[in-house]
Design a protein around this motif. Structure first.
Motif, PDB file in Angstrom:
ATOM      1  N   PRO A 115     -43.188  12.260   8.725  1.00  0.00           N
ATOM      2  CA  PRO A 115     -42.633  13.086   9.196  1.00  0.00           C
ATOM      3  C   PRO A 115     -42.896  14.135   8.876  1.00  0.00           C
ATOM      4  O   PRO A 115     -42.781  14.704   7.942  1.00  0.00           O
ATOM      5  N   TYR A 126     -50.057  17.516  19.674  1.00  0.00           N
ATOM      6  CA  TYR A 126     -48.276  16.616  19.865  1.00  0.00           C
ATOM      7  C   TYR A 126     -48.351  15.965  20.941  1.00  0.00           C
ATOM      8  O   TYR A 126     -47.353  14.895  21.300  1.00  0.00           O
ATOM      9  N   ARG A 167     -52.929  11.441  14.659  1.00  0.00           N
ATOM     10  CA  ARG A 167     -52.021  11.594  15.430  1.00  0.00           C
ATOM     11  C   ARG A 167     -51.587  10.415  15.747  1.00  0.00           C
ATOM     12  O   ARG A 167     -51.117  10.201  16.290  1.00  0.00           O
ATOM     13  N   GLU A 180     -48.004  10.347  15.248  1.00  0.00           N
ATOM     14  CA  GLU A 180     -46.596  10.411  16.286  1.00  0.00           C
ATOM     15  C   GLU A 180     -47.297  10.754  17.563  1.00  0.00           C
ATOM     16  O   GLU A 180     -46.279  10.618  18.774  1.00  0.00           O
ATOM     17  N   ASN A 181     -48.323  11.173  18.294  1.00  0.00           N
ATOM     18  CA  ASN A 181     -48.812  10.657  19.870  1.00  0.00           C
ATOM     19  C   ASN A 181     -48.352   9.549  20.268  1.00  0.00           C
ATOM     20  O   ASN A 181     -48.715   9.646  21.185  1.00  0.00           O
ATOM     21  N   LEU A 217     -46.575   7.728  20.704  1.00  0.00           N
ATOM     22  CA  LEU A 217     -45.732   7.037  20.661  1.00  0.00           C
ATOM     23  C   LEU A 217     -45.683   7.442  22.951  1.00  0.00           C
ATOM     24  O   LEU A 217     -44.216   6.925  22.817  1.00  0.00           O
TER      25      LEU A 217
END
Length: 399
Positions: free
Chosen positions: A6, A75, A167, A169-170, A172
């Motif tokens: 994270p 992001y 990436r 997290e992207n 999501l």
């Protein structure tokens, strides 16, 4: 930091707010008038769009200018309204779009016409037969391509993260947004401009223009019609137009008066239109004083790869800056190099931290080196980071 560990989203918000506050955003644009022949499309009358640019022009943008590369693609999945909006929220001065056409001639925002890795098209059995192999600019690709879909068909797909291994997290946000048309982006920019009380600057690239012209889907005329419809065709309009093919920029120079930028890849490469036309010049020829003088005869800027500004040595470390900034400025050209990213895998070797390629390295240190060369702006996947680095640079320079 291990891959997938994270990160702190609150820090991103703080960075963006700090960058925006330190840097501000210009709402003023340069004076000028359009001279290209008016063109209209059904719907809105020509010249009646909102979002007019009447001010001091691209020279009034903050320097260094931070251009959100495909939106805030560090992001959010790239070229989505979510990525574009997040870039504005972080404080980016300019938002980039890449344009490719659909089968029925609509311009949509994708980095490539191959949409295999940026949409969920592989999950749609009704489009399984559309998978094919094509040669685009001399390179063979197998997948699904925008020019084989109508806009209505393309709108049934959802956008996904292009590099999920880096990436994670992207991912999501996979499936959250559709592929936007450029007209939708123009309307969105007008709405955001009214809501935020300022002009929203765009940086628009024609992708593979020679290829698309060869199959009857020329980009420049379609782009010019939309720019005229939404009032972004003037020298004072809040838009840059860019391409890796100089002939595309020359064509656009005859259609609109918007600021124009020639993109430049590696020194040993040749623009694809040069290859097709038998022009022996390479990018190395274009970055000489004579080559830059030729570009300045029809364009206002260049977008070189960062390696043309500061080359790397055999170990991948930054070396001594070239004379490109000095020579381009001597011809009146601005420089918007590409692309700054925070992850180790994209940074020069001397600014990587740790062994995880997906972890963040010393992006601020690298940006300091690049800004010190005198570049006018930079494309960044992480506009909040670039904004803070730009503010640091301005403070240090006493500007």
């Amino acid at each position: 930091m291990t891959q997938g560990a994270p990160r702190t989203p609150d820090r991103r918000t703080v960075l963006g707010a700090a960058g925006a506050a330190a840097f501000g955003v210009s709402a003023a644009l340069a004076a000028g008038t359009g001279t290209a022949q008016a063109a209209t499309e059904t719907g809105r009358p020509e010249g009646r769009g909102e979002g007019r640019g009447h001010g001091r022009g691209y020279r009034s943008l903050p320097v260094p200018t931070v251009i959100a590369h495909r939106g805030a693609s560090g992001y959010r999945p790239e070229h989505t309204l979510g990525s574009y909006r997040h870039a504005l929220d972080l404080g980016a001065h300019v938002i980039e779009q890449d344009l490719v056409p659909t089968k029925d001639g609509h311009l949509v925002c994708r980095h490539e016409n191959d949409i295999t890795g940026t949409t969920d098209v592989a999950d749609h059995p009704e489009f399984a037969s559309r998978r094919t192999t094509k040669s685009v600019d001399g390179v063979s690709y197998t997948g699904w391509f925008t020019e084989d879909f109508t806009l209505a068909e393309l709108k049934t797909l959802r956008a996904e993260e292009r590099i999920p291994g880096t990436r994670q997290e992207n991912t999501l946000y996979d499936g959250r947004w559709t592929v936007p048309t450029f007209e939708e982006v123009l309307r969105w920019a007008d709405e955001e401009g009214r809501r935020r009380g300022r002009e929203i600057w765009l940086h628009v690239e024609t992708k593979h223009p020679s290829y698309f012209r060869s199959i009857g889907l020329g980009l420049e005329e379609r782009l010019a019609r939309l720019l005229r419809r939404y009032g972004r065709h003037r020298a004072d309009s809040p838009v840059f137009l860019q391409s890796f093919e100089p002939s595309s920029i020359q064509r656009l120079s005859k259609l609109v008066d918007s600021p124009l930028v020639v993109l430049l890849s590696g020194a040993a490469t040749r623009p694809w239109d040069f290859t097709e036309d038998g022009d022996p010049r390479t990018v190395a020829d274009l970055v000489t004083p004579a080559g830059l003088r030729w570009i300045a005869s029809y364009a206002q800027g260049i977008g070189p790869t960062l390696d043309l500004v500061i080359p790397k040595d055999a170990a991948g470390r930054l070396g001594t800056p070239t004379g490109l900034v000095r020579d381009a400025h001597a011809e009146g050209l601005i420089l918007h190099p590409y692309t700054q990213r925070n992850e180790n895998t994209f940074l020069p070797a001397d600014f990587r931290r740790g062994t995880d390629p997906a972890a963040y390295g010393d992006a601020f240190g690298a940006l300091e080196r690049y800004f010190a060369t005198g570049i006018d702006g930079i494309f960044s996947d992480n506009p909040d980071t670039a904004l803070l680095a730009a503010a640091d640079f301005r403070d240090a320079a006493g500007r």
